[in-house]
Design a protein around this motif. Structure first.
Motif, PDB file in Angstrom:
ATOM      1  N   ILE A  49       0.743  -1.154   0.111  1.00 17.32           N
ATOM      2  CA  ILE A  49       0.119   0.066  -0.019  1.00 17.32           C
ATOM      3  C   ILE A  49       0.821   1.173  -0.127  1.00 17.32           C
ATOM      4  CG2 ILE A  49      -1.759   1.305   1.237  1.00 17.32           C
ATOM      5  CD1 ILE A  49      -2.800  -1.336   2.246  1.00 17.32           C
ATOM      6  N   GLU A  50       1.945   1.230   0.832  1.00 14.92           N
ATOM      7  CA  GLU A  50       2.662   2.328   0.848  1.00 14.92           C
ATOM      8  C   GLU A  50       3.522   2.666  -0.655  1.00 14.92           C
ATOM      9  OE1 GLU A  50       5.755   1.983   3.769  1.00 14.92           O
ATOM     10  OE2 GLU A  50       4.469   2.352   5.494  1.00 14.92           O
ATOM     11  N   THR A  51       3.917   1.604  -1.141  1.00 20.89           N
ATOM     12  CA  THR A  51       4.356   1.893  -2.748  1.00 20.89           C
ATOM     13  C   THR A  51       3.215   1.875  -3.912  1.00 20.89           C
ATOM     14  OG1 THR A  51       4.656  -0.457  -2.692  1.00 20.89           O
ATOM     15  CG2 THR A  51       6.360   0.857  -2.090  1.00 20.89           C
ATOM     16  N   ALA A  52       1.918   1.931  -3.362  1.00 23.96           N
ATOM     17  CA  ALA A  52       0.842   2.215  -4.338  1.00 23.96           C
ATOM     18  C   ALA A  52       0.644   0.958  -5.365  1.00 23.96           C
ATOM     19  CB  ALA A  52       1.045   3.495  -5.357  1.00 23.96           C
ATOM     20  N   ARG A  53       1.114  -0.421  -4.829  1.00 21.33           N
ATOM     21  CA  ARG A  53       0.816  -1.353  -5.584  1.00 21.33           C
ATOM     22  C   ARG A  53      -0.320  -2.178  -5.074  1.00 21.33           C
ATOM     23  NH1 ARG A  53       4.946  -4.995  -4.373  1.00 21.33           N
ATOM     24  NH2 ARG A  53       5.899  -3.526  -2.669  1.00 21.33           N
ATOM     25  N   LYS A  54      -1.096  -1.770  -4.000  1.00 17.16           N
ATOM     26  CA  LYS A  54      -2.331  -2.341  -3.519  1.00 17.16           C
ATOM     27  C   LYS A  54      -3.242  -1.288  -3.142  1.00 17.16           C
ATOM     28  CE  LYS A  54      -4.447  -6.198  -2.227  1.00 17.16           C
ATOM     29  NZ  LYS A  54      -4.961  -7.110  -3.109  1.00 17.16           N
ATOM     30  N   LEU A  55      -4.395  -1.309  -3.287  1.00 18.83           N
ATOM     31  CA  LEU A  55      -5.452  -0.612  -2.769  1.00 18.83           C
ATOM     32  C   LEU A  55      -5.581  -0.674  -1.390  1.00 18.83           C
ATOM     33  CD1 LEU A  55      -8.342  -0.443  -5.450  1.00 18.83           C
ATOM     34  CD2 LEU A  55      -6.554   1.320  -5.113  1.00 18.83           C
ATOM     35  N   PRO A  56      -5.902   0.464  -0.583  1.00 18.63           N
ATOM     36  CA  PRO A  56      -6.059   0.214   0.838  1.00 18.63           C
ATOM     37  C   PRO A  56      -7.679   0.163   1.079  1.00 18.63           C
ATOM     38  CG  PRO A  56      -5.977   2.666   0.447  1.00 18.63           C
ATOM     39  CD  PRO A  56      -5.471   1.698  -0.872  1.00 18.63           C
ATOM     40  N   THR A  57      -8.120  -0.398   2.054  1.00 12.61           N
ATOM     41  CA  THR A  57      -9.727  -0.374   2.227  1.00 12.61           C
ATOM     42  C   THR A  57      -9.882   0.367   3.294  1.00 12.61           C
ATOM     43  OG1 THR A  57      -9.355  -2.302   3.751  1.00 12.61           O
ATOM     44  CG2 THR A  57      -9.562  -3.090   1.660  1.00 12.61           C
ATOM     45  N   PRO A  58     -11.225   0.578   3.531  1.00 12.72           N
ATOM     46  CA  PRO A  58     -11.744   1.704   4.516  1.00 12.72           C
ATOM     47  C   PRO A  58     -11.436   0.858   5.782  1.00 12.72           C
ATOM     48  CG  PRO A  58     -13.408   1.374   2.892  1.00 12.72           C
ATOM     49  CD  PRO A  58     -12.241   0.595   2.326  1.00 12.72           C
ATOM     50  N   GLU A  59     -11.716  -0.259   6.278  1.00 15.94           N
ATOM     51  CA  GLU A  59     -11.162  -1.176   7.326  1.00 15.94           C
ATOM     52  C   GLU A  59      -9.612  -0.674   7.658  1.00 15.94           C
ATOM     53  OE1 GLU A  59     -11.860  -5.393   9.602  1.00 15.94           O
ATOM     54  OE2 GLU A  59     -11.545  -5.305   7.599  1.00 15.94           O
ATOM     55  N   PHE A  60      -8.861  -1.135   6.810  1.00 16.71           N
ATOM     56  CA  PHE A  60      -7.567  -0.927   6.989  1.00 16.71           C
ATOM     57  C   PHE A  60      -7.308   0.339   7.390  1.00 16.71           C
ATOM     58  CE2 PHE A  60      -3.318   0.492   5.246  1.00 16.71           C
ATOM     59  CZ  PHE A  60      -2.348  -0.327   5.759  1.00 16.71           C
ATOM     60  N   SER A  61      -7.836   1.450   6.753  1.00 17.58           N
ATOM     61  CA  SER A  61      -7.548   3.104   7.031  1.00 17.58           C
ATOM     62  C   SER A  61      -7.670   3.242   8.212  1.00 17.58           C
ATOM     63  CB  SER A  61      -8.374   3.915   5.918  1.00 17.58           C
ATOM     64  OG  SER A  61      -7.907   3.302   4.572  1.00 17.58           O
ATOM     65  N   GLU A  62      -9.100   2.713   8.734  1.00 13.99           N
ATOM     66  CA  GLU A  62      -9.470   2.922   9.948  1.00 13.99           C
ATOM     67  C   GLU A  62      -8.697   2.503  11.242  1.00 13.99           C
ATOM     68  OE1 GLU A  62     -13.422   1.444  10.343  1.00 13.99           O
ATOM     69  OE2 GLU A  62     -14.249   2.763   8.913  1.00 13.99           O
ATOM     70  N   ARG A  63      -8.086   1.427  11.129  1.00 15.65           N
ATOM     71  CA  ARG A  63      -7.157   0.778  11.995  1.00 15.65           C
ATOM     72  C   ARG A  63      -5.876   1.609  12.070  1.00 15.65           C
ATOM     73  NH1 ARG A  63      -7.658  -5.750  11.371  1.00 15.65           N
ATOM     74  NH2 ARG A  63     -10.046  -5.963  11.405  1.00 15.65           N
ATOM     75  N   VAL A  64      -5.250   1.903  10.881  1.00 16.17           N
ATOM     76  CA  VAL A  64      -4.195   2.573  10.883  1.00 16.17           C
ATOM     77  C   VAL A  64      -4.426   4.014  11.381  1.00 16.17           C
ATOM     78  CG1 VAL A  64      -2.299   3.377   9.486  1.00 16.17           C
ATOM     79  CG2 VAL A  64      -3.258   1.115   8.732  1.00 16.17           C
ATOM     80  N   ASP A  65      -5.541   4.793  11.007  1.00 14.08           N
ATOM     81  CA  ASP A  65      -5.448   5.972  11.638  1.00 14.08           C
ATOM     82  C   ASP A  65      -5.379   5.852  13.285  1.00 14.08           C
ATOM     83  OD1 ASP A  65      -5.803   7.640   9.496  1.00 14.08           O
ATOM     84  OD2 ASP A  65      -7.927   7.182   9.261  1.00 14.08           O
ATOM     85  N   ALA A  66      -6.229   4.694  13.668  1.00 19.82           N
ATOM     86  CA  ALA A  66      -6.366   4.590  15.265  1.00 19.82           C
ATOM     87  C   ALA A  66      -4.825   4.604  15.759  1.00 19.82           C
ATOM     88  CB  ALA A  66      -7.192   3.446  15.510  1.00 19.82           C
ATOM     89  N   ALA A  67      -4.257   3.337  15.043  1.00 19.05           N
ATOM     90  CA  ALA A  67      -2.741   3.045  15.668  1.00 19.05           C
ATOM     91  C   ALA A  67      -1.871   4.202  15.553  1.00 19.05           C
ATOM     92  CB  ALA A  67      -2.497   2.007  14.771  1.00 19.05           C
ATOM     93  N   LEU A  68      -1.820   5.119  14.396  1.00 22.14           N
ATOM     94  CA  LEU A  68      -0.867   5.969  14.253  1.00 22.14           C
ATOM     95  C   LEU A  68      -1.314   7.615  14.849  1.00 22.14           C
ATOM     96  CD1 LEU A  68       0.556   5.296  10.593  1.00 22.14           C
ATOM     97  CD2 LEU A  68       1.250   4.494  12.966  1.00 22.14           C
ATOM     98  N   GLY A  69      -2.766   7.562  15.135  1.00 16.97           N
ATOM     99  CA  GLY A  69      -3.275   8.802  15.658  1.00 16.97           C
ATOM    100  C   GLY A  69      -3.133  10.007  14.657  1.00 16.97           C
TER     101      GLY A  69
END
Length: 282
Positions: A49-69
């Motif tokens: 995902i960081e290298t734009a080779r895979k699409l993020p999902t809403p669930e992934f985004s919510e979890r990372v938002d919570a983990a990284l503040g």
């Protein structure tokens, strides 16, 4: 030394998402694997995902938002990412759907994309082309977020009974899809009517179409070909299709009768099969 793919954050919404994900992860002092462990995804997926080779999902985004503040940054960006991944020929229509205050659809042979389950959408999209199927399915399902807006559109679907019989993805997929349609019974903004076989000749024999209405713009009629979209605001076309839609609604079963038909087919056609001893058939 590990090669680090350098993204241009201005290249696309997907590149910008990857750039911001990496920036916030590194600021938190985490490796891709460490972040993956925290949010219950693999470090490899984080890297893709960081290298734009895979699409993020809403669930992934919510979890990372919570983990990284990140204050919901990635959850906001994922909507832009998904919208940018819509096929070029369909992007204008996706924007119309996102802006519409009212959507009226008539579909002859399958459930409208805005009402599809993930498994059903996957079966439809993978009929001839299974490349990038996970991502293409995620993009289609993401369009349904228009129903989560503070002021979601009123959606009215007239669906040919044929679509309930056209088996997409197998019995379990169809059962889940029909149950999904029934889940809207108590939602006054999403209404499903079935045009039964008994209606005979009807006003929609020329094919499926959508009517989009807006708060301050003229309505638009949308029809679709193979890999092509045909939206038009031509007044005579709008008038003709609006009249057709009125007749289709009049010929269709009521909301209650439609739900009864869906429920009956879900059990009789797609319910669990049993043998003569009453045991489930594998």
């Amino acid at each position: 030394m590990t090669h680090i793919n350098v993204l241009d954050p201005g290249a696309s919404p997907l590149d910008y998402y990857g750039f911001e994900l990496r920036r916030h992860r590194e600021a938190a002092g985490l490796t891709q694997r460490q972040l993956g462990d925290i949010v219950n995804y693999t470090g490899s997926l984080v890297g893709q995902i960081e290298t734009a080779r895979k699409l993020p999902t809403p669930e992934f985004s919510e979890r990372v938002d919570a983990a990284l503040g990140t204050g919901g940054l990635l959850s906001r960006l994922v909507d832009l990412v998904m919208r940018s991944q819509v096929p070029a020929w369909f992007q204008q229509v996706a924007e119309l759907q996102a802006r519409a205050t009212e959507i009226y659809s008539f579909d002859t042979h399958m459930v409208h994309g805005l009402l599809q389950t993930e498994a059903y959408a996957r079966a439809v999209l993978g009929a001839l082309d299974r490349s990038n199927l996970d991502d293409r399915t995620s993009v289609r399902i993401a369009r349904q977020k228009i129903f989560e807006k503070d002021e979601p559109p009123v959606f009215w679907a007239v669906l040919s009974e044929c679509a309930l019989h056209q088996e997409m993805g197998g019995r379990e997929t169809m059962r889940e899809q029909l149950a999904h349609l029934l889940a809207f019974e108590t939602n006054p903004r999403i209404n499903v009517q079935i045009l039964p076989y008994s209606a005979g000749a009807h006003a929609g024999l020329t094919g499926s179409f959508d009517v989009y209405r807006f708060a301050g713009d003229p309505p638009i009629i949308y029809t679709e070909g193979y890999g092509s979209a045909h939206p038009t605001a031509n007044p005579s076309t709008v008038k003709n299709c609006s009249l057709r839609y009125d007749h289709l609604q009049a010929s269709a079963l009521s909301l209650r009768e439609s739900a009864e038909l869906i429920r009956r087919l879900m059990e009789e056609r797609y319910g669990e099969q049993r043998d003569s001893d009453g045991d489930p058939v594998a």
